[in-house]
Design an enzyme around this catalytic site. Structure first.
Site, PDB file in Angstrom:
ATOM      1  N   ARG A 175       0.864  -1.180   0.000  1.00  0.00           N
ATOM      2  CA  ARG A 175       0.000   0.000   0.000  1.00  0.00           C
ATOM      3  C   ARG A 175       0.899   1.227   0.000  1.00  0.00           C
ATOM      4  NH1 ARG A 175       2.401   1.869   3.794  1.00  0.00           N
ATOM      5  NH2 ARG A 175       0.833   3.494   3.907  1.00  0.00           N
ATOM      6  N   GLY A 176       0.270   2.413  -0.059  1.00  0.00           N
ATOM      7  CA  GLY A 176       1.052   3.639  -0.251  1.00  0.00           C
ATOM      8  C   GLY A 176       1.133   3.893  -1.747  1.00  0.00           C
ATOM      9  N   ALA A 177       0.847   5.143  -2.136  1.00  0.00           N
ATOM     10  CA  ALA A 177       0.667   5.440  -3.569  1.00  0.00           C
ATOM     11  C   ALA A 177       1.847   4.989  -4.451  1.00  0.00           C
ATOM     12  CB  ALA A 177       0.383   6.927  -3.733  1.00  0.00           C
ATOM     13  N   ARG A 206      -7.733  -0.325  -6.501  1.00  0.00           N
ATOM     14  CA  ARG A 206      -7.926   0.775  -5.550  1.00  0.00           C
ATOM     15  C   ARG A 206      -8.121   2.069  -6.351  1.00  0.00           C
ATOM     16  NH1 ARG A 206      -4.217   1.144  -0.403  1.00  0.00           N
ATOM     17  NH2 ARG A 206      -6.064   2.293   0.306  1.00  0.00           N
ATOM     18  N   GLN A 216      -2.011   2.654  10.096  1.00  0.00           N
ATOM     19  CA  GLN A 216      -0.721   2.644   9.378  1.00  0.00           C
ATOM     20  C   GLN A 216       0.356   3.383  10.159  1.00  0.00           C
ATOM     21  OE1 GLN A 216      -3.677   3.229   7.949  1.00  0.00           O
ATOM     22  NE2 GLN A 216      -3.723   2.718   5.792  1.00  0.00           N
ATOM     23  N   ASP A 253      -1.819  10.804  -2.014  1.00  0.00           N
ATOM     24  CA  ASP A 253      -2.211   9.764  -2.984  1.00  0.00           C
ATOM     25  C   ASP A 253      -2.564  10.349  -4.333  1.00  0.00           C
ATOM     26  OD1 ASP A 253      -2.696   8.401  -0.256  1.00  0.00           O
ATOM     27  OD2 ASP A 253      -2.730   6.808  -1.766  1.00  0.00           O
ATOM     28  N   ASN A 273      -5.008  12.718   0.801  1.00  0.00           N
ATOM     29  CA  ASN A 273      -4.184  11.773   1.579  1.00  0.00           C
ATOM     30  C   ASN A 273      -5.083  11.046   2.572  1.00  0.00           C
ATOM     31  OD1 ASN A 273      -1.527  10.705   2.204  1.00  0.00           O
ATOM     32  ND2 ASN A 273      -1.671  11.785   4.141  1.00  0.00           N
ATOM     33  N   LYS A 274      -4.499  10.191   3.351  1.00  0.00           N
ATOM     34  CA  LYS A 274      -5.233   9.354   4.299  1.00  0.00           C
ATOM     35  C   LYS A 274      -6.221  10.164   5.130  1.00  0.00           C
ATOM     36  CE  LYS A 274      -5.083   5.855   4.495  1.00  0.00           C
ATOM     37  NZ  LYS A 274      -6.062   5.018   3.779  1.00  0.00           N
TER      38      LYS A 274
HETATM   39  C1  LIG Z   1       4.204   7.945   0.092  1.00  0.00           C
HETATM   40  S1  LIG Z   1       2.670   7.360   0.403  1.00  0.00           S
HETATM   41  C2  LIG Z   1       1.469   8.626   0.408  1.00  0.00           C
HETATM   42  C3  LIG Z   1       0.140   8.068   0.698  1.00  0.00           C
HETATM   43  O1  LIG Z   1      -0.083   6.957  -0.141  1.00  0.00           O
HETATM   44  C4  LIG Z   1      -0.016   7.673   2.168  1.00  0.00           C
HETATM   45  O2  LIG Z   1       0.109   8.817   2.955  1.00  0.00           O
HETATM   46  C5  LIG Z   1      -1.354   7.037   2.361  1.00  0.00           C
HETATM   47  O3  LIG Z   1      -2.338   7.698   2.581  1.00  0.00           O
HETATM   48  C6  LIG Z   1      -1.425   5.568   2.199  1.00  0.00           C
HETATM   49  O4  LIG Z   1      -2.727   5.062   2.276  1.00  0.00           O
HETATM   50  P1  LIG Z   1      -2.963   3.497   2.234  1.00  0.00           P
HETATM   51  O5  LIG Z   1      -4.442   3.354   2.351  1.00  0.00           O
HETATM   52  O6  LIG Z   1      -2.207   2.910   3.376  1.00  0.00           O
HETATM   53  O7  LIG Z   1      -2.458   3.012   0.892  1.00  0.00           O
END
Ligand SMILES: CSC[C@@H](O)[C@@H](O)C(=O)COP(=O)(O)O
Length: 363
Positions: free
Chosen positions: A52-54, A89, A202, A243, A253-254
Protein backbone atom coordinates in the site's frame (compact mmCIF):
# COMPACT_ATOMS: atom_id res chain seq x y z
CA UNK A 1 16.15 0.49 4.36
CA UNK A 2 17.96 -1.94 6.62
CA UNK A 3 16.09 -4.46 8.72
CA UNK A 4 18.31 -6.23 11.21
CA UNK A 5 21.35 -5.42 9.10
CA UNK A 6 19.89 -6.47 5.72
CA UNK A 7 19.05 -3.85 3.07
CA UNK A 8 15.56 -4.28 1.64
CA UNK A 9 13.32 -2.59 -0.85
CA UNK A 10 9.59 -3.15 -0.41
CA UNK A 11 9.26 -4.97 -3.75
CA UNK A 12 11.81 -6.79 -5.91
CA UNK A 13 11.96 -9.47 -8.61
CA UNK A 14 13.27 -12.61 -6.93
CA UNK A 15 15.14 -13.93 -9.98
CA UNK A 16 12.86 -16.99 -10.19
CA UNK A 17 10.10 -15.41 -12.23
CA UNK A 18 8.13 -14.13 -9.25
CA UNK A 19 8.07 -10.84 -7.39
CA UNK A 20 8.78 -10.57 -3.67
CA UNK A 21 6.99 -8.17 -1.35
CA UNK A 22 6.83 -7.54 2.39
CA UNK A 23 3.33 -8.42 3.62
CA UNK A 24 2.41 -5.17 5.36
CA UNK A 25 -0.80 -6.59 6.84
CA UNK A 26 1.41 -8.65 9.19
CA UNK A 27 3.53 -5.79 10.47
CA UNK A 28 4.55 -4.77 13.07
CA UNK A 29 4.32 -8.20 14.67
CA UNK A 30 5.68 -10.37 11.85
CA UNK A 31 8.15 -9.54 9.06
CA UNK A 32 6.97 -11.86 6.27
CA UNK A 33 8.06 -11.94 2.64
CA UNK A 34 5.41 -13.10 0.17
CA UNK A 35 5.98 -14.11 -3.47
CA UNK A 36 3.63 -12.95 -6.20
CA UNK A 37 3.50 -15.28 -9.19
CA UNK A 38 0.49 -14.10 -11.20
CA UNK A 39 -1.70 -11.16 -12.13
CA UNK A 40 -4.23 -12.38 -9.56
CA UNK A 41 -1.58 -12.39 -6.81
CA UNK A 42 -0.56 -8.83 -7.65
CA UNK A 43 -4.15 -7.56 -7.79
CA UNK A 44 -4.92 -9.23 -4.47
CA UNK A 45 -1.77 -7.78 -2.85
CA UNK A 46 -2.85 -4.25 -3.80
CA UNK A 47 -6.56 -4.68 -2.99
CA UNK A 48 -5.97 -6.36 0.39
CA UNK A 49 -3.17 -3.89 1.17
CA UNK A 50 -0.30 -6.34 1.53
CA UNK A 51 1.35 -3.51 -0.39
CA UNK A 52 0.00 0.00 0.00
CA UNK A 53 1.05 3.64 -0.25
CA UNK A 54 0.67 5.44 -3.57
CA UNK A 55 4.18 4.94 -5.02
CA UNK A 56 4.37 1.29 -4.00
CA UNK A 57 0.90 0.65 -5.43
CA UNK A 58 2.20 2.03 -8.75
CA UNK A 59 5.32 -0.16 -8.70
CA UNK A 60 3.31 -3.24 -7.69
CA UNK A 61 0.89 -2.64 -10.57
CA UNK A 62 3.80 -2.41 -13.01
CA UNK A 63 5.20 -5.72 -11.75
CA UNK A 64 1.65 -7.13 -11.92
CA UNK A 65 1.57 -6.36 -15.65
CA UNK A 66 4.94 -8.10 -16.04
CA UNK A 67 3.62 -11.19 -14.24
CA UNK A 68 0.47 -11.19 -16.39
CA UNK A 69 2.41 -10.98 -19.64
CA UNK A 70 4.49 -14.02 -18.74
CA UNK A 71 1.25 -15.99 -19.07
CA UNK A 72 -0.41 -14.06 -21.90
CA UNK A 73 1.42 -11.34 -23.87
CA UNK A 74 -1.40 -10.78 -26.38
CA UNK A 75 -3.23 -7.45 -26.73
CA UNK A 76 -6.12 -9.04 -24.89
CA UNK A 77 -3.78 -10.14 -22.10
CA UNK A 78 -2.37 -6.64 -21.75
CA UNK A 79 -5.86 -5.07 -21.73
CA UNK A 80 -7.10 -7.55 -19.16
CA UNK A 81 -4.09 -7.04 -16.87
CA UNK A 82 -4.39 -3.24 -16.95
CA UNK A 83 -8.15 -3.33 -16.32
CA UNK A 84 -7.85 -5.81 -13.44
CA UNK A 85 -5.09 -3.84 -11.74
CA UNK A 86 -6.76 -0.46 -12.27
CA UNK A 87 -9.87 -1.75 -10.47
CA UNK A 88 -7.97 -2.63 -7.28
CA UNK A 89 -7.93 0.78 -5.55
CA UNK A 90 -9.40 4.06 -6.77
CA UNK A 91 -7.61 6.96 -5.09
CA UNK A 92 -3.83 6.73 -5.58
CA UNK A 93 -3.21 8.07 -9.08
CA UNK A 94 0.18 6.33 -9.25
CA UNK A 95 -1.76 3.19 -10.15
CA UNK A 96 -3.18 4.73 -13.31
CA UNK A 97 0.14 6.47 -14.05
CA UNK A 98 2.11 3.21 -13.88
CA UNK A 99 -0.40 1.27 -15.97
CA UNK A 100 -0.50 3.95 -18.67
CA UNK A 101 3.30 3.97 -18.77
CA UNK A 102 3.45 0.17 -19.07
CA UNK A 103 0.86 0.19 -21.84
CA UNK A 104 2.68 2.96 -23.78
CA UNK A 105 5.90 0.97 -23.61
CA UNK A 106 4.46 -2.50 -24.33
CA UNK A 107 1.57 -2.09 -26.76
CA UNK A 108 3.75 -1.20 -29.80
CA UNK A 109 6.01 -4.25 -29.28
CA UNK A 110 5.55 -7.68 -30.86
CA UNK A 111 4.15 -10.20 -28.38
CA UNK A 112 7.44 -12.09 -28.25
CA UNK A 113 9.24 -9.06 -26.77
CA UNK A 114 6.60 -7.87 -24.34
CA UNK A 115 7.32 -10.00 -21.30
CA UNK A 116 10.99 -9.08 -21.09
CA UNK A 117 10.25 -5.41 -21.78
CA UNK A 118 7.56 -5.40 -19.08
CA UNK A 119 10.01 -6.67 -16.48
CA UNK A 120 12.54 -4.01 -17.49
CA UNK A 121 9.94 -1.22 -17.40
CA UNK A 122 8.64 -2.29 -13.98
CA UNK A 123 12.23 -2.32 -12.69
CA UNK A 124 12.77 1.16 -14.16
CA UNK A 125 9.65 2.46 -12.40
CA UNK A 126 10.92 0.99 -9.12
CA UNK A 127 14.42 2.43 -9.56
CA UNK A 128 13.05 5.85 -10.49
CA UNK A 129 10.85 5.85 -7.40
CA UNK A 130 13.91 5.34 -5.22
CA UNK A 131 15.73 8.25 -6.88
CA UNK A 132 12.69 10.54 -6.71
CA UNK A 133 12.32 9.86 -3.01
CA UNK A 134 16.01 10.36 -2.35
CA UNK A 135 15.70 13.83 -3.88
CA UNK A 136 12.54 14.61 -1.91
CA UNK A 137 14.54 13.66 1.16
CA UNK A 138 17.31 16.12 0.42
CA UNK A 139 14.96 19.01 -0.42
CA UNK A 140 12.80 18.33 2.62
CA UNK A 141 15.77 17.94 4.97
CA UNK A 142 16.64 21.58 4.28
CA UNK A 143 13.27 22.54 5.80
CA UNK A 144 14.04 20.50 8.91
CA UNK A 145 17.47 22.16 9.10
CA UNK A 146 15.79 25.58 9.00
CA UNK A 147 13.43 24.55 11.78
CA UNK A 148 16.45 23.35 13.81
CA UNK A 149 18.06 26.79 13.48
CA UNK A 150 15.06 28.32 15.22
CA UNK A 151 15.41 25.96 18.22
CA UNK A 152 17.78 26.05 21.18
CA UNK A 153 20.98 24.10 20.40
CA UNK A 154 20.42 20.35 20.75
CA UNK A 155 16.65 20.69 21.16
CA UNK A 156 14.91 18.30 18.73
CA UNK A 157 12.77 19.44 15.82
CA UNK A 158 9.30 17.97 16.29
CA UNK A 159 7.76 16.68 13.08
CA UNK A 160 4.17 15.41 12.99
CA UNK A 161 3.19 12.88 10.33
CA UNK A 162 -0.02 11.06 9.47
CA UNK A 163 -0.47 7.53 8.10
CA UNK A 164 2.62 5.91 6.62
CA UNK A 165 4.37 7.78 3.83
CA UNK A 166 7.68 6.19 4.66
CA UNK A 167 9.88 3.47 3.26
CA UNK A 168 6.98 1.00 3.36
CA UNK A 169 4.73 3.21 1.21
CA UNK A 170 7.30 3.50 -1.56
CA UNK A 171 10.00 1.30 -3.06
CA UNK A 172 12.53 2.85 -0.68
CA UNK A 173 13.04 5.98 1.47
CA UNK A 174 9.44 7.22 1.56
CA UNK A 175 8.04 10.60 0.65
CA UNK A 176 7.00 12.37 3.86
CA UNK A 177 9.57 10.42 5.87
CA UNK A 178 12.42 10.80 3.35
CA UNK A 179 13.26 14.29 4.71
CA UNK A 180 13.16 12.88 8.24
CA UNK A 181 15.60 10.09 7.35
CA UNK A 182 17.86 12.50 5.44
CA UNK A 183 17.94 15.06 8.26
CA UNK A 184 18.48 12.30 10.82
CA UNK A 185 21.44 10.96 8.82
CA UNK A 186 22.80 14.52 8.67
CA UNK A 187 22.74 14.66 12.46
CA UNK A 188 19.80 17.02 13.03
CA UNK A 189 18.21 16.23 16.41
CA UNK A 190 14.59 15.40 15.69
CA UNK A 191 11.55 13.61 17.03
CA UNK A 192 8.46 12.42 15.13
CA UNK A 193 4.90 12.51 16.43
CA UNK A 194 3.23 9.53 14.75
CA UNK A 195 -0.56 9.73 14.30
CA UNK A 196 -1.94 6.23 14.89
CA UNK A 197 -4.15 6.66 11.77
CA UNK A 198 -7.34 4.78 12.45
CA UNK A 199 -8.95 2.74 11.12
CA UNK A 200 -6.07 0.68 9.71
CA UNK A 201 -3.42 2.13 12.01
CA UNK A 202 -0.72 2.64 9.38
CA UNK A 203 0.96 5.12 11.74
CA UNK A 204 0.93 2.92 14.83
CA UNK A 205 1.79 -0.27 12.94
CA UNK A 206 4.00 0.80 10.04
CA UNK A 207 5.47 4.26 10.61
CA UNK A 208 6.38 3.44 14.20
CA UNK A 209 7.90 0.12 13.08
CA UNK A 210 10.13 1.64 10.42
CA UNK A 211 11.20 4.63 12.54
CA UNK A 212 12.06 2.25 15.37
CA UNK A 213 14.17 0.07 13.06
CA UNK A 214 15.98 3.16 11.81
CA UNK A 215 16.55 4.48 15.33
CA UNK A 216 14.58 7.70 14.82
CA UNK A 217 13.08 9.04 18.09
CA UNK A 218 9.29 8.99 17.82
CA UNK A 219 6.08 8.85 19.85
CA UNK A 220 2.79 7.31 18.71
CA UNK A 221 -0.22 9.47 19.49
CA UNK A 222 -3.97 8.98 19.10
CA UNK A 223 -5.32 10.66 15.99
CA UNK A 224 -6.96 13.51 17.85
CA UNK A 225 -3.87 14.66 19.77
CA UNK A 226 -2.15 16.73 17.07
CA UNK A 227 -4.23 19.88 17.56
CA UNK A 228 -3.47 19.94 21.27
CA UNK A 229 0.26 19.51 20.62
CA UNK A 230 0.23 22.33 18.09
CA UNK A 231 -1.55 24.67 20.52
CA UNK A 232 1.27 24.05 22.99
CA UNK A 233 4.15 24.64 20.57
CA UNK A 234 5.11 20.97 20.44
CA UNK A 235 5.03 20.60 16.65
CA UNK A 236 7.53 22.51 14.50
CA UNK A 237 6.26 21.24 11.18
CA UNK A 238 3.92 18.63 9.72
CA UNK A 239 4.97 16.50 6.76
CA UNK A 240 2.48 14.11 5.18
CA UNK A 241 2.23 12.11 1.96
CA UNK A 242 -0.31 12.24 -0.84
CA UNK A 243 -2.21 9.76 -2.98
CA UNK A 244 -3.22 12.31 -5.59
CA UNK A 245 -2.44 16.00 -5.92
CA UNK A 246 -4.33 18.14 -8.40
CA UNK A 247 -2.73 20.48 -10.94
CA UNK A 248 -3.74 23.29 -8.56
CA UNK A 249 -2.10 21.79 -5.45
CA UNK A 250 -5.07 20.23 -3.62
CA UNK A 251 -3.78 17.17 -1.77
CA UNK A 252 -5.65 13.92 -1.19
CA UNK A 253 -4.18 11.77 1.58
CA UNK A 254 -5.23 9.35 4.30
CA UNK A 255 -8.44 10.24 6.12
CA UNK A 256 -7.73 12.76 8.89
CA UNK A 257 -5.02 14.65 7.03
CA UNK A 258 -7.41 17.56 6.39
CA UNK A 259 -8.09 17.99 10.11
CA UNK A 260 -4.35 18.12 10.81
CA UNK A 261 -3.93 20.77 8.12
CA UNK A 262 -6.73 22.85 9.67
CA UNK A 263 -5.11 22.62 13.10
CA UNK A 264 -1.72 23.50 11.62
CA UNK A 265 -3.19 26.51 9.82
CA UNK A 266 -4.90 27.73 13.00
CA UNK A 267 -1.66 27.47 14.96
CA UNK A 268 0.79 28.80 12.37
CA UNK A 269 2.52 25.42 12.03
CA UNK A 270 4.00 24.82 8.54
CA UNK A 271 2.22 21.98 6.73
CA UNK A 272 4.29 20.28 4.00
CA UNK A 273 3.48 17.45 1.62
CA UNK A 274 6.05 15.03 0.17
CA UNK A 275 5.03 14.82 -3.48
CA UNK A 276 6.68 12.58 -6.08
CA UNK A 277 5.67 13.82 -9.54
CA UNK A 278 3.86 10.57 -10.56
CA UNK A 279 1.36 11.45 -7.80
CA UNK A 280 0.28 14.65 -9.58
CA UNK A 281 -2.97 14.28 -11.51
CA UNK A 282 -2.54 16.98 -14.13
CA UNK A 283 -6.06 16.32 -15.47
CA UNK A 284 -7.99 17.75 -12.53
CA UNK A 285 -8.13 21.09 -10.72
CA UNK A 286 -10.65 20.64 -7.88
CA UNK A 287 -9.63 17.91 -5.46
CA UNK A 288 -12.78 17.90 -3.33
CA UNK A 289 -14.99 17.56 -6.40
CA UNK A 290 -12.92 15.35 -8.65
CA UNK A 291 -10.76 12.93 -6.64
CA UNK A 292 -12.45 9.55 -6.09
CA UNK A 293 -12.42 8.69 -2.39
CA UNK A 294 -12.09 5.01 -1.59
CA UNK A 295 -14.73 3.57 0.76
CA UNK A 296 -13.57 0.37 2.42
CA UNK A 297 -15.11 -2.47 4.40
CA UNK A 298 -16.78 -1.19 7.57
CA UNK A 299 -15.12 -3.94 9.59
CA UNK A 300 -11.90 -1.89 9.47
CA UNK A 301 -13.78 0.59 11.70
CA UNK A 302 -15.87 -1.75 13.83
CA UNK A 303 -13.00 -4.15 14.57
CA UNK A 304 -9.43 -3.92 15.82
CA UNK A 305 -6.65 -6.44 15.29
CA UNK A 306 -3.59 -6.75 17.49
CA UNK A 307 -1.31 -9.09 19.40
CA UNK A 308 -2.38 -10.53 22.71
CA UNK A 309 -0.02 -10.77 25.69
CA UNK A 310 0.64 -14.44 24.87
CA UNK A 311 1.56 -13.66 21.25
CA UNK A 312 -1.64 -14.52 19.37
CA UNK A 313 -2.97 -12.14 16.66
CA UNK A 314 -6.64 -11.53 17.44
CA UNK A 315 -9.43 -9.38 16.06
CA UNK A 316 -12.01 -7.88 18.42
CA UNK A 317 -15.15 -5.83 17.86
CA UNK A 318 -15.25 -2.30 19.31
CA UNK A 319 -18.70 -1.10 18.18
CA UNK A 320 -22.08 -2.38 19.36
CA UNK A 321 -23.55 -5.19 17.25
CA UNK A 322 -25.74 -3.60 14.61
CA UNK A 323 -24.34 -0.04 14.71
CA UNK A 324 -23.78 1.11 11.13
CA UNK A 325 -20.25 2.24 10.27
CA UNK A 326 -18.76 4.27 7.42
CA UNK A 327 -15.18 3.90 6.25
CA UNK A 328 -13.95 6.73 4.05
CA UNK A 329 -10.26 6.07 3.46
CA UNK A 330 -9.01 9.47 2.23
CA UNK A 331 -9.80 13.17 2.41
CA UNK A 332 -8.75 16.26 0.50
CA UNK A 333 -6.72 19.12 1.95
CA UNK A 334 -7.28 22.26 -0.13
CA UNK A 335 -4.12 23.91 -1.48
CA UNK A 336 -4.69 27.02 0.68
CA UNK A 337 -3.85 24.95 3.79
CA UNK A 338 -0.59 23.57 2.37
CA UNK A 339 2.61 25.52 3.08
CA UNK A 340 4.62 23.79 0.35
CA UNK A 341 4.97 20.71 -1.83
CA UNK A 342 8.29 18.88 -1.49
CA UNK A 343 8.94 17.37 -4.91
CA UNK A 344 11.99 15.71 -6.43
CA UNK A 345 12.75 19.01 -8.17
CA UNK A 346 12.51 21.19 -5.08
CA UNK A 347 9.89 22.78 -2.83
CA UNK A 348 7.09 24.78 -4.46
CA UNK A 349 3.90 26.56 -3.52
CA UNK A 350 0.77 24.40 -3.58
CA UNK A 351 -0.67 26.16 -6.60
CA UNK A 352 -0.90 25.83 -10.36
CA UNK A 353 1.92 28.36 -10.78
CA UNK A 354 4.09 26.66 -8.17
CA UNK A 355 3.78 23.27 -9.87
CA UNK A 356 4.19 24.77 -13.33
CA UNK A 357 7.44 26.47 -12.33
CA UNK A 358 8.92 23.11 -11.34
CA UNK A 359 7.34 21.07 -14.14
CA UNK A 360 7.24 23.49 -17.12
CA UNK A 361 6.96 20.55 -19.54
CA UNK A 362 3.41 19.96 -18.24
CA UNK A 363 2.29 23.31 -19.61
C1 LIG B 1 4.20 7.95 0.09
S1 LIG B 1 2.67 7.36 0.40
C2 LIG B 1 1.47 8.63 0.41
C3 LIG B 1 0.14 8.07 0.70
O1 LIG B 1 -0.08 6.96 -0.14
C4 LIG B 1 -0.02 7.67 2.17
O2 LIG B 1 0.11 8.82 2.96
C5 LIG B 1 -1.35 7.04 2.36
O3 LIG B 1 -2.34 7.70 2.58
C6 LIG B 1 -1.43 5.57 2.20
O4 LIG B 1 -2.73 5.06 2.28
P1 LIG B 1 -2.96 3.50 2.23
O5 LIG B 1 -4.44 3.35 2.35
O6 LIG B 1 -2.21 2.91 3.38
O7 LIG B 1 -2.46 3.01 0.89
Amino acid sequence: MRIDGTAYRTIWPDGRGSVAIIDQTRLPHDFAIVRLTSLEDAAHAIRAMLVRGAPLIGAAAAYGVALALRADASDRGLDHACAALLATRPTAVNLRWALERMRRRLAPLPESQRSEAAEAEAAAIADEDVEINRSIGLHGAALIHSAAERKAPGEPVNVLTHCNAGWLATVDWGTALAPVYAAFEQGVPLHVWVDETRPRNQGASLTAWELKHHGVPHTVIADNVGGHLMQHGKVDLCIVGTDRTTATGDVCNKIGTYLKALAAHDNGVPFYVGLPSPTIDWTIADGVRDIPIEERDGREVSELTGRTADGRIETVRVTPDGSPVANYAFDVTPARLVTGLITERGVCAASRDGLRDLFPERG
